[in-house]
Write a protein that holds these residues in place. Sequence first.
Motif, PDB file in Angstrom:
ATOM      1  N   ALA A 112      44.993 171.143 -91.291  1.00 17.33           N
ATOM      2  CA  ALA A 112      45.901 170.263 -90.551  1.00 17.33           C
ATOM      3  C   ALA A 112      46.285 170.887 -89.212  1.00 17.33           C
ATOM      4  N   LEU A 113      46.493 172.191 -89.195  1.00 18.05           N
ATOM      5  CA  LEU A 113      46.799 172.866 -87.928  1.00 18.05           C
ATOM      6  C   LEU A 113      45.637 172.765 -86.948  1.00 18.05           C
ATOM      7  N   GLN A 114      44.420 172.900 -87.454  1.00 17.24           N
ATOM      8  CA  GLN A 114      43.254 172.786 -86.584  1.00 17.24           C
ATOM      9  C   GLN A 114      43.111 171.373 -86.023  1.00 17.24           C
ATOM     10  N   VAL A 115      43.368 170.380 -86.859  1.00 14.15           N
ATOM     11  CA  VAL A 115      43.321 168.989 -86.390  1.00 14.15           C
ATOM     12  C   VAL A 115      44.376 168.766 -85.317  1.00 14.15           C
ATOM     13  N   ARG A 116      45.589 169.286 -85.558  1.00 17.52           N
ATOM     14  CA  ARG A 116      46.653 169.149 -84.562  1.00 17.52           C
ATOM     15  C   ARG A 116      46.251 169.809 -83.254  1.00 17.52           C
ATOM     16  N   ASN A 117      45.679 171.008 -83.322  1.00 17.45           N
ATOM     17  CA  ASN A 117      45.264 171.706 -82.111  1.00 17.45           C
ATOM     18  C   ASN A 117      44.200 170.923 -81.351  1.00 17.45           C
ATOM     19  N   LYS A 118      43.255 170.321 -82.083  1.00 17.52           N
ATOM     20  CA  LYS A 118      42.220 169.515 -81.425  1.00 17.52           C
ATOM     21  C   LYS A 118      42.813 168.269 -80.782  1.00 17.52           C
ATOM     22  N   LEU A 119      43.775 167.634 -81.455  1.00 19.27           N
ATOM     23  CA  LEU A 119      44.416 166.448 -80.888  1.00 19.27           C
ATOM     24  C   LEU A 119      45.194 166.795 -79.622  1.00 19.27           C
ATOM     25  N   VAL A 120      45.911 167.900 -79.638  1.00 23.75           N
ATOM     26  CA  VAL A 120      46.659 168.327 -78.456  1.00 23.75           C
ATOM     27  C   VAL A 120      45.703 168.643 -77.320  1.00 23.75           C
ATOM     28  N   TYR A 169      44.362 165.392 -75.922  1.00 25.27           N
ATOM     29  CA  TYR A 169      45.401 164.736 -75.130  1.00 25.27           C
ATOM     30  C   TYR A 169      45.522 165.395 -73.759  1.00 25.27           C
ATOM     31  N   LEU A 175      49.057 163.962 -94.139  1.00 27.56           N
ATOM     32  CA  LEU A 175      50.168 164.915 -94.112  1.00 27.56           C
ATOM     33  C   LEU A 175      50.991 164.852 -95.395  1.00 27.56           C
ATOM     34  N   LEU A 179      46.971 159.415 -90.685  1.00 28.49           N
ATOM     35  CA  LEU A 179      47.564 160.723 -90.428  1.00 28.49           C
ATOM     36  C   LEU A 179      48.744 160.981 -91.352  1.00 28.49           C
TER      37      LEU A 179
END
Length: 111
Positions: free
Chosen positions: A92-100, A103, A49, A45
């Motif tokens: 990267a924003l889409q990956v972050r949204n999927k991770l959130v 979770y 980034l 990650l």
Amino acid sequence: MNVDRMQELVGQMRALAAEAAGKPSAGQGVAGGASSQQGDFAATLKTALDGINQQMQSADTMQQQFSAGQSNLSLSDVMLASQKASLSFQAALQVRNKLVSAYQDIMNIQA
């Protein structure tokens, strides 16, 4: 959802992560390789980034140089670099949204 199904899913995710990292999956237990996998995920990650950050800085530098009138840069090169940086950031924003979202789903399962 069945606990066995969740453990199977976690095992599949770990196998895919190991495959993506270029490591053979040796059927590790849940506690066996958790810390190394967390480190691998964090390193992957961070590398991603850092690459996105470098792309954005490079595009910004090219924009500034083009605005200053350097003749060795074409408008198409500057726009291409800007679009690549923008697409990387959006991914990267889409990956972050999927991770959130993942979770939150996990936290709802445990509650």
